[in-house]
Scaffold this active site. Structure first.
Site, mmCIF file in Angstrom:
data_model
loop_
_atom_site.group_PDB
_atom_site.id
_atom_site.type_symbol
_atom_site.label_atom_id
_atom_site.label_comp_id
_atom_site.label_asym_id
_atom_site.label_seq_id
_atom_site.Cartn_x
_atom_site.Cartn_y
_atom_site.Cartn_z
ATOM 1 N N GLY A 205 0.817 -1.204 0.000
ATOM 2 C CA GLY A 205 0.000 0.000 0.000
ATOM 3 C C GLY A 205 0.848 1.249 0.000
ATOM 4 O O GLY A 205 2.029 1.218 -0.344
ATOM 5 N N ASN A 206 0.245 2.357 0.391
ATOM 6 C CA ASN A 206 0.953 3.630 0.434
ATOM 7 C C ASN A 206 0.409 4.477 1.575
ATOM 8 O O ASN A 206 -0.498 4.050 2.294
ATOM 9 C CB ASN A 206 0.839 4.357 -0.911
ATOM 10 N N ARG A 207 0.945 5.670 1.728
ATOM 11 C CA ARG A 207 0.616 6.514 2.890
ATOM 12 C C ARG A 207 -0.560 7.470 2.652
ATOM 13 O O ARG A 207 -0.819 8.341 3.465
ATOM 14 C CB ARG A 207 1.853 7.319 3.307
ATOM 15 N N SER A 208 -1.252 7.331 1.559
ATOM 16 C CA SER A 208 -2.354 8.258 1.276
ATOM 17 C C SER A 208 -3.433 8.163 2.355
ATOM 18 O O SER A 208 -3.839 7.068 2.754
ATOM 19 C CB SER A 208 -2.964 7.948 -0.088
ATOM 20 N N ALA A 273 -4.390 7.376 -4.595
ATOM 21 C CA ALA A 273 -3.018 6.917 -4.803
ATOM 22 C C ALA A 273 -3.090 5.427 -5.134
ATOM 23 O O ALA A 273 -3.380 4.608 -4.269
ATOM 24 C CB ALA A 273 -2.175 7.158 -3.562
#
Length: 408
Positions: A205-208, A273
């Site tokens: 995943g990502n930090r969005s 994102a």
């Protein structure tokens, strides 16, 4: 800023206390002006303790200081929360029969009204006519939230959360008034980050946080649009008033749902994102240490669909509204040879969207933060610098750019 918080006589008056605290903790000077009936719900002492200023309700208080004129003249913004049907009717009629209505009548600063009432009262033609009158005169009447009302009733008419109101007021004061000019427009916005499962526990995943997408949805809904948010992994954020939420997890789900919702959309904003890759296969049970070391050390990944480019292609094939405005986002970092803006320009050319909001991201930048900054890219125009500001202020600039493309 000098903020006047007006409070009308409704059960939601207690939420005004949280709104006052939000402004004072932000360094603003707050003067509370309740209606006489508001004091049946929250006492003057509470408002005075929270604001640090005296509370009056009558035009005959402090006559020697011409208080009923002075308060409105000094204000940088007036926000009424909650605003009842009666208060809205009196303001629309130009009444000045208590200190709050007199203050609004005097004011030349932005005036923001946050309604709170039962659904039937909000939808009543008399209320809707009064709201239309106020909006025509430049007073910003916010769309109320949907949800639990007094008793067991539920529906449109619930007061927006105090934090939402405060952010909208700050956006207005920053120079971005909320015009109700997108009525009849359908807007689809993706928000948050996608997640690609490795097993039932782990994911890529990502930090969005989804904050920018929700801010866009909030303002688009306040401008009168029919808004759908396709939400991935997001923080616990209040739902934008009137917006429909469709939840997804993966990039493939995002592609499917965005395709469905965008069929008749006037504006499509891809602020989510999106993970570029996903595991070729997903383990059915948790990968255990030791046994799964080889699998976890060397992941077999495949490319995810390019959702933004796919939407542009669908528009070209008339599979979705050929006149739809498509907005993309680019979260970039520079390298030794290129800046984040260089990469964003290349992405803009590659994707074929009408507008691109580009960010320079990294540790402590943009993702998960309350602020945003970057550049707006349009065809045949030099990139516009978007100065650092709240995500609501950035959203207002993006939507204003979209409005220009729509010819508003």
């Amino acid at each position: 800023m000098n903020i006047v918080v007006g409070v009308a006589g409704g059960i939601a008056a207690y939420k005004a206390c949280h709104l006052i605290r939000d402004f004072t903790e932000g360094g603003d000077s707050v003067r509370v002006v309740p209606t006489p009936t508001a004091l049946n719900f929250v006492g003057a002492a509470t408002f005075e303790a929270l604001s640090g200023q005296s509370v009056s309700t009558s035009v005959f208080d402090a006559v020697d200081r011409v208080q009923h004129v002075d308060i409105g003249q000094r204000a940088d913004a007036i926000v009424v929360a909650p605003a009842t049907a009666d208060l809205i009717a009196r303001v629309a009629g130009g009444r000045a029969d208590d200190l709050l209505t007199a203050t609004i009548l005097v004011a030349t600063c932005p005036v923001v009204i946050a309604p709170a009432m039962h659904t039937e009262m909000w939808l009543n033609p008399a209320t809707q006519d009064n709201v239309a009158t106020l909006r025509r005169r430049g007073i910003m009447v916010l769309e109320p939230a949907q949800g639990r009302l007094t008793g067991s009733d539920s529906g449109p008419g619930r007061l927006l959360e105090p934090g939402q109101i405060a952010q909208l007021v700050r956006t207005v004061v920053a120079g971005y008034p909320i015009a109700h000019d997108w009525a009849g427009k359908k807007v689809v916005i993706s928000a948050g980050g996608t997640q690609e499962n490795l097993d039932p526990v782990r994911y890529l995943g990502n930090r969005s946080s989804g904050r920018q997408g929700f801010a866009l949805a909030e303002l688009a809904a306040q401008r009168g649009a029919d808004v759908t948010v396709v939400a991935g992994n997001v923080e616990q954020l209040p739902t934008p008033a009137g917006a429909k939420i469709r939840s997804i997890v993966s990039a493939q789900q995002l592609e499917e749902v965005m395709g469905e919702e965008s069929a008749d959309a006037d504006v499509i904003i891809m602020s989510a994102a999106v993970s570029d890759y996903r595991p070729r296969s997903v383990a059915g049970s948790k990968l255990k240490k030791g046994k799964a070391d080889a699998q976890l050390e060397r992941l077999d990944l495949v490319l995810n669909p390019d959702v933004l480019a796919g939407l542009v292609a669908k528009r070209e094939r008339a599979e979705i509204n050929p006149a739809a405005i498509i907005v993309g986002f680019a979260a970039e970092t520079g390298d030794a040879e290129h800046s984040a803006l260089d990469f964003a320009k290349a992405k803009f050319q590659r994707k074929g969207c009408d507008l691109l909001m580009a960010n320079a991201v990294g540790q402590g930048k943009v993702f998960g933060q309350a602020t945003n900054e970057g550049w707006l890219l349009r065809k045949d125009v030099e990139p516009t610098v978007v100065e650092k500001g709240s995500k609501q202020v950035v959203a207002a600039q993006i939507l204003d750019a979209v409005a220009q493309l729509m010819g508003h």
